[in-house]
Design an enzyme around this catalytic site. Structure first.
Site, short mmCIF file in Angstrom:
data_model
loop_
_atom_site.label_atom_id
_atom_site.label_comp_id
_atom_site.label_asym_id
_atom_site.label_seq_id
_atom_site.Cartn_x
_atom_site.Cartn_y
_atom_site.Cartn_z
N LYS A 69 48.18 44.19 134.32
CA LYS A 69 48.30 42.92 133.45
C LYS A 69 50.11 42.99 133.92
CE LYS A 69 44.18 40.72 132.58
NZ LYS A 69 43.39 39.75 131.55
N ASP A 79 44.38 33.79 133.66
CA ASP A 79 44.15 33.21 132.10
C ASP A 79 43.84 32.32 131.68
OD1 ASP A 79 42.32 35.92 132.67
OD2 ASP A 79 43.13 37.56 131.47
P1 NAP Z 1 43.12 43.78 123.52
O1 NAP Z 1 44.51 43.30 124.60
O2 NAP Z 1 42.44 44.67 123.58
O3 NAP Z 1 42.58 43.19 122.36
C1 NAP Z 1 42.17 42.87 121.12
C2 NAP Z 1 42.42 42.54 120.09
O4 NAP Z 1 40.92 41.84 119.73
C3 NAP Z 1 42.91 43.08 119.16
O5 NAP Z 1 44.24 42.34 118.49
C4 NAP Z 1 42.23 43.92 117.98
O6 NAP Z 1 42.84 44.10 116.73
C5 NAP Z 1 41.19 42.35 118.10
N1 NAP Z 1 39.69 43.40 118.09
C6 NAP Z 1 39.41 44.38 118.89
N2 NAP Z 1 38.48 44.62 118.25
C7 NAP Z 1 38.08 44.09 117.02
C8 NAP Z 1 37.04 44.07 116.36
N3 NAP Z 1 35.78 44.84 115.87
N4 NAP Z 1 37.08 42.92 115.24
C9 NAP Z 1 37.75 42.37 114.81
N5 NAP Z 1 38.93 42.44 116.01
C10 NAP Z 1 38.84 43.10 116.82
O7 NAP Z 1 41.88 43.03 124.58
P2 NAP Z 1 41.86 41.44 125.27
O8 NAP Z 1 41.88 41.60 126.99
O9 NAP Z 1 42.96 40.65 124.69
O10 NAP Z 1 40.49 40.92 125.19
C11 NAP Z 1 39.84 40.18 124.45
C12 NAP Z 1 38.59 39.78 123.75
O11 NAP Z 1 38.80 38.53 125.60
C13 NAP Z 1 38.11 40.71 125.23
O12 NAP Z 1 36.68 40.47 124.33
C14 NAP Z 1 37.99 40.15 126.17
O13 NAP Z 1 36.83 40.15 126.90
C15 NAP Z 1 37.95 38.26 126.08
N6 NAP Z 1 38.35 38.28 127.42
C16 NAP Z 1 37.94 37.38 127.74
C17 NAP Z 1 38.42 36.55 129.24
C18 NAP Z 1 37.12 35.66 130.27
O14 NAP Z 1 37.55 35.08 130.77
N7 NAP Z 1 36.20 35.10 129.02
C19 NAP Z 1 39.67 37.00 129.33
C20 NAP Z 1 40.70 37.69 129.09
C21 NAP Z 1 39.68 38.17 127.47
P3 NAP Z 1 44.08 45.40 117.12
O15 NAP Z 1 45.16 44.54 117.01
O16 NAP Z 1 43.63 45.04 114.91
O17 NAP Z 1 43.35 45.97 117.35
#
Ligand code: NAP
Length: 473
Positions: free
Chosen positions: A271, A307
């Site tokens: 991305k 998004d």
């Molecule tokens: P990312 O860049 O990997 O970021 C993950 C974030 O979640 C980081 O802040 C991380 O904290 C935190 N995290 C990871 N595991 C955790 C846990 N067990 N407990 C608490 N915090 C935790 O991922 P992303 O792309 O931002 O996506 C985040 C979420 O949004 C995912 O679940 C994804 O499936 C969802 N999402 C959904 C859509 C949709 O269309 N519905 C679109 C995009 C994303 P640290 O900094 O401490 O590692």
């Protein structure tokens, strides 16, 4: 002109005739009969005289037996016999009646190597080669080889196999391939990535093609969602998967241009990296530092972040106005950044809490927000948005924040859609918040926004949601 050729896989002569009739009725302009699907080769092969050009294919190591069967097929009306390039039979029939074929089920070689292979094949008949396509480099090898073969003007058949090769079938007319092999029904597909005859007829010779790239690209429901939307909108369009390893990402612009891809979704981990090859980037996508949608416009490739539009549409659906609202974003990754970019532009007062507090501080600084430690969170927010995988299937089954933060007038959005009811949403519901919404709406809304950017058409969300649910079931 490319002709749709249905592959007939039958068990006996009667079934061959029935399937051949069905294929011609569904628009097949040529038929390939797989004689190797018959447990016993029938005495009567007159089904080859079927009113359209027909091909006899019989893969077997028993060359003497095959030779006799090929002779009978030709005498019964077959237009061509398909003989593999390494068979001793390849020079034992008149060249005009032979399709000389080569298959590589593992890989696609370079364009030069493909041309060498065709040089050999064309000594024995119409050259046909099918290669397993794994990504952009392979797609460009196929494209570049086809460009040379087209210039030469003799008929040839060139196919990219596998899910990543599907676009070579959709663009078989651009490639100049004489035949586009189609499955009569999905369960009768004889090669990976083959589309059905009905789908080929629906798409015509010049469909709208959209795609998704990412690495690895295994679990994506986007093709199901978008293809359902194309059908419902009566657009002859198809959404395909083009996995791209990071070292091949810079080939994506050439793939988009050559294969005339209208638009492409971009997912993890590309991305941010795709921004380097875009001509123009939407201001919100720019402030989020991430693009999930590329549009191929006449003036160049444009980048958007739907998004963000998905988050905006989801909050609007539950009547949550971010302007002036106290908003808590949980997380500091890519999705949190997209949320912060939108909410900042929408005039929200943003707080960010994250497992790793230092990352919350960095993100907060970018958007003039506050970083709050999770253990210090209180009931101060009217919009709470989870952008972490905490509570998602396969992750720890608990809410990322304490239950004490919920108030009666809060709206809680979780970006997770599997499970539908996450621990965060369950706790919020128990606390009696005004509204709860999961990530399914965001998923559908970001897909719908991409679809509209590419086609100018507002898709049917219910159809997209049903396609997603049926796929997830
Ligand atoms: P990312 O860049 O990997 O970021 C993950 C974030 O979640 C980081 O802040 C991380 O904290 C935190 N995290 C990871 N595991 C955790 C846990 N067990 N407990 C608490 N915090 C935790 O991922 P992303 O792309 O931002 O996506 C985040 C979420 O949004 C995912 O679940 C994804 O499936 C969802 N999402 C959904 C859509 C949709 O269309 N519905 C679109 C995009 C994303 P640290 O900094 O401490 O590692």
């Amino acid at each position: 002109m490319t002709v749709n050729c249905a592959v007939i896989v039958a068990k006996d002569e009667g079934e061959a005739r029935t399937l051949a009739k069905e294929a011609v009725r569904k628009g097949a302009q040529a038929l390939e009969f797989r004689l190797d699907s018959f447990p016993v080769i029938p005495d009567d092969l007159s089904f080859f005289a079927c009113g359209v050009p027909s091909i006899a294919t019989f893969r077997s190591p028993l060359d003497e037996e095959r030779k006799e069967i090929f002779l009978r097929a030709l005498a019964s009306g077959a237009t061509y016999i398909d003989i593999e390039s390494d068979s001793v039979l390849r020079d034992q029939f008149p060249k005009e009646q032979v399709i000389c074929s080569y298959h590589d089920f593992e890989k696609t070689p370079s364009a030069d190597k493909i041309l060498e292979i065709f040089q050999d094949l064309q000594s024995f008949g119409i050259p046909k080669a099918a290669f397993m396509v794994r990504g952009p480099a392979d797609l460009l090898s196929v494209w570049n080889a086809a460009s040379v073969l087209r210039e030469r003007g003799s008929p040839f058949i060139l196919i990219g196999m596998g899910a990543a090769g599907e676009i070579t079938r959709l663009r078989s007319s651009d490639l100049g391939s004489m035949l586009n092999y189609c499955a009569l029904r999905p369960e009768l597909a004889s090669a990976p990535g083959q589309i059905t005859l009905e789908e080929a007829a629906r798409l015509g010779i010049d469909p709208v093609v959209t795609a998704v790239t990412g690495w690895p690209l295994t679990h994506t429901s986007s093709p199901d969602i978008h293809n359902a939307a194309f059908k419902a909108a009566k657009i002859s369009g198809r959404y395909v998967k083009i996995p791209s390893a990071p070292e091949e990402l810079d080939l994506i612009p050439d793939v988009i241009r050559n294969y005339r891809i209208t638009g492409m979704n971009v997912t993890i981990p590309h991305k941010e990296a795709v921004i380097s090859f875009l001509k123009r980037i939407d201001p919100l996508a720019n402030s989020a530092g991430a693009v999930n949608t590329i549009r191929n416009s006449p003036t160049g490739l444009e980048g958007y972040n739907t998004d963000i539009l998905g988050i905006a549409a989801t909050l609007a659906l539950v009547d949550a106005d971010p302007n002036g609202a106290e908003v808590l974003i949980i997380g500091a990754g890519g999705a949190a950044k997209a949320a912060a970019a939108y909410l900042n532009a929408a005039g929200a007062r943003i707080s960010i809490a994250n497992r790793t507090h230092a990352r919350a501080e960095t993100l907060a600084k970018t958007f003039g927000a506050r970083a709050v430690k999770i253990e210090e969170l209180g009931p101060a927010y009217t919009i709470i948005l989870n952008a972490t995988p905490a509570g998602m299937s396969g992750f720890e089954d608990r809410s990322p924040v304490p239950d004490s933060i919920f108030t009666k007038d809060a709206v809680v959005m979780d970006m997770i859609y599997d499970p539908e009811m996450t621990p965060l949403l369950a706790a919020a519901k128990t606390a009696g918040v005004r509204a709860c919404v999961n990530g399914k709406t965001m998923l559908i809304e970001q897909a719908a926004a991409s679809f509209t950017l590419w086609t100018g058409v507002i898709p049917d969300r219910d159809v997209m949601r049903t396609a997603f649910e049926e796929r997830a079931a």
